[in-house]
Design an enzyme around this catalytic site. Structure first.
Site, PDB file in Angstrom:
ATOM      1  CB  ALA A 139     -12.434  27.471  32.192  1.00 20.37           C
ATOM      2  CB  ALA A 141     -15.637  21.914  34.085  1.00 24.40           C
ATOM      3  CB  SER A 142     -19.268  18.789  35.832  1.00 28.31           C
ATOM      4  OG  SER A 142     -18.147  17.972  35.589  1.00 28.31           O
ATOM      5  CG  LEU A 143     -15.514  17.172  38.200  1.00 26.90           C
ATOM      6  CD1 LEU A 143     -14.349  16.192  38.142  1.00 26.90           C
ATOM      7  CD2 LEU A 143     -16.674  16.576  38.987  1.00 26.90           C
ATOM      8  CD  GLN A 145     -16.060  28.710  39.827  1.00 27.34           C
ATOM      9  OE1 GLN A 145     -17.127  28.258  39.392  1.00 27.34           O
ATOM     10  NE2 GLN A 145     -16.005  29.835  40.510  1.00 27.34           N
ATOM     11  CB  VAL A 146      -9.678  27.339  35.712  1.00 34.81           C
ATOM     12  CG1 VAL A 146      -8.210  27.765  35.593  1.00 34.81           C
ATOM     13  CG2 VAL A 146      -9.793  25.825  35.748  1.00 34.81           C
ATOM     14  CE  LYS A 160      -9.289  21.015  37.531  1.00 33.28           C
ATOM     15  NZ  LYS A 160      -8.622  19.902  36.822  1.00 33.28           N
ATOM     16  CG  ASP A 295     -11.563  14.273  29.710  1.00 31.45           C
ATOM     17  OD1 ASP A 295     -12.252  14.039  28.698  1.00 31.45           O
ATOM     18  OD2 ASP A 295     -11.867  15.129  30.559  1.00 31.45           O
TER      19      ASP A 295
END
Length: 567
Positions: A139, A141-143, A145-146, A160, A295
């Site tokens: 995955a 995202a903006s901050l 990745q995993v 992460k 969130d």
């Protein structure tokens, strides 16, 4: 600022950031030109629509443009868009609906660079720590990745990794936002209740907390502690030996996203039962623990094959004060009971209205908008509808959304949205109000007991129908048991704190010069099936054992003292 570097700043500090960039304007010029260019084109488009009288025709197109513009500008602006999606006091309704769709999914950054960050942060080779690590992120995202991996000791983990140079990029954007806010604030017709720069600072503080993975790990452990006795909620464990500010190693959750109903049903689970766990645990976070996940989008909530619901990603959290939790209970009760004057006063206490606001003209507006949204039946309540209707009031009356409540609204709307995607007939109040009714009736704290009295008495008169409604609604909650509740109620009445209630109940029973036997009989008919004789006897014996002479003496007339006990 000497040898100070942006990446070294661990907490958001607007003065330190301003001091750094004040003497390095060349580091922000290029970024400033790009931001101005992007927004100038968007604003010119809005003005063109105005000149051509095509605002209605193009409003959907412009909303999409805004979402795409924020995505292009990168992580800081994606987070800004997500924050604005919960601010009906700042953003037009058509823009809100589009910003809600804003996802922080971005292409992953280079895999070799991610591996290098892991090794640098953990100060050892990848294969000294992991026996397996996915060759590509699972995955992004903006901050960050995993990756999916396995420790040398055998545990399956999620790793992460934060995007490189994220902190300096965000510092630069926050500096520019704060600079723009300082001179734009006086010219914008916004009902903020305070300076626009304070909103930027609140946002910056939360953003810095979110990119500190050590802080996220602590949040996860605090959240897990709050739910340690809840067998329905799963929180991943943190592996602190392999966690730093930029790398977080935590237990891998084998589960399915809540929106993947096909797989959930394949393992024998009921999606609606999982959703009910999500809504109930969300209410517990807000009204009991006060520490809530801000969130809860579909990517952060999973159904686990053993029937539990798992939370992940604890970067965006917030804490509520005890008084705020109690005022939220008040507001929900007043909303459902349609006590709009009391509800307006709740909005003042919660910070949606300033203390000097004249609420008289606001009460009928609340009744018109919220009464229509709730409908004739409490089960018709829909939180998304309430927020949409409420946004109409923002421009007519001096409402503002405190930053903390922007996160709460985002949390509730997101959870309800997930539930509605699984079941279009889902009504959040069918879960929420029984939970609140149960908490009021069990009176776990002095504050909740006071709130129960406020519900049951209006204008000095006992509201029999409200008590009956509360019990009827609470009984729809599978966790509600009327007998322990009755025991707690009797204990409360026999206490010093319950002196007022004892007097008021006597008055209520003899109100209007008659005994209210019909109301008492109606209540008995409601609960008698839950009160078998053997259980009543057990409770009676327990009560006699629990109460001291002083407790019993508190309700006896002064001229009937208890006989002296024999030793």
């Amino acid at each position: 600022m000497g040898q100070y570097q942006p990446a070294q700043l661990k907490q958001y500090n607007p003065e330190a950031i301003a001091s750094y960039f004040r003497y390095r304007p060349w580091e922000i010029w290029g970024r400033l030109v790009r931001i101005i260019w992007c927004f100038a084109g968007f604003i010119l488009g809005l003005k063109w629509d105005e000149w051509q009288n095509k605002i209605e025709q193009h409003k959907e197109k412009r909303a999409i443009q805004l979402r795409e513009l924020l995505t292009r500008l990168g992580p800081t602006f994606i987070k800004v868009g997500q924050a604005l999606s919960t601010r009906p006091d700042l953003i037009r309704k058509d823009f809100l609906e589009e910003l809600v769709k804003l996802q922080d999914q971005l292409p992953p950054f280079d895999n070799n660079l991610a591996y290098h960050i892991i090794e640098t942060e953990l100060e050892r080779s990848i294969w000294d720590v992991f026996s397996e690590l996915s060759p590509k992120p699972v995955a992004a995202a903006s901050l960050g990745q995993v990756y999916r991996g396995r420790l040398r000791s055998g545990e399956e983990v999620a790793v992460k990794v934060q995007r490189p140079n994220l902190r300096p990029v965000m510092m630069r954007d926050l500096y520019l936002m704060r600079w723009a806010a300082s001179w734009l604030s006086p010219w914008l017709p916004l009902n903020l209740g305070h300076d626009l720069t304070l909103i930027v600072d609140e946002f910056g503080t939360k953003l810095f907390e979110e990119i500190d993975y050590i802080n996220e790990g602590r949040n996860a452990e605090k959240f897990a502690g709050n739910f340690r006795d809840d067998l329905q909620v799963k929180v991943p464990s943190i592996y602190w030996h392999y966690t730093t500010t930029h790398v977080l190693t935590l237990e891998w959750i084998n589960g399915f996203k809540l929106t993947d109903t096909t797989k959930i049903r394949e393992v024998g689970l009921d999606p609606e039962a999982i959703i009910q766990i999500g809504v109930t645990s969300g209410l517990q976070q807000l009204l009991e623990h006060g520490f809530f996940h801000a969130d809860p989008h579909p990517g952060n909530l999973f159904a686990v094959p053993d029937g539990r619901m798992a939370y992940i990603d604890f970067g965006m959290m917030d804490q509520l004060e005890e008084s705020t939790k109690e005022n939220l209970v008040d507001a929900l009760v007043h909303l459902v009971n349609k006590d709009y004057t009391d509800l307006a006063e709740d909005f003042v206490k919660l910070g949606f209205l300033t203390s000097d606001t004249n609420i008289a003209p606001i009460v009928p507006a609340l009744e018109a908008v919220l009464g229509n949204a709730i409908g004739k039946n409490v089960k018709d309540f829909n939180f998304r509808t309430i927020t949409d209707e409420f946004s109409e009031l923002m421009y007519e009356y001096p409402f503002r959304v405190p930053a903390k409540f922007a996160l709460i609204i985002r949390s509730l709307v997101t959870q309800e949205g997930i539930a509605l995607s699984l079941n279009p007939e889902f009504k959040i109040v069918e879960v929420a109000y029984p939970y609140v009714a149960r908490r009021l009736l069990t009176g776990e704290s002095p504050g909740l007991r006071r709130r129960l009295l406020n519900v049951l008495f209006k204008n000095g008169k006992f509201q029999w129908q409200r008590l009956e409604n509360l019990i009827a609604i609470a009984r729809t909650d599978s966790n509600f048991d009327v007998l322990p509740t009755a025991k707690l109620g009797l204990q409360f009445m026999l206490s010093e704190e319950g002196k007022f209630l004892r007097r008021q109940l006597v008055l209520a029973l003899t109100e209007d010069d008659r005994l209210h036997t019909e109301e008492v009989q109606s209540l008995w008919n409601l609960v008698k099936d839950d009160l078998p004789a053997n259980r009543l006897l057990d409770v009676a014996i327990a009560l006699l054992t629990d109460f001291s002479k002083e407790s019993v003496a508190a309700i006896l007339p002064k001229d009937q003292p208890l006989a002296a006990s024999k030793n």
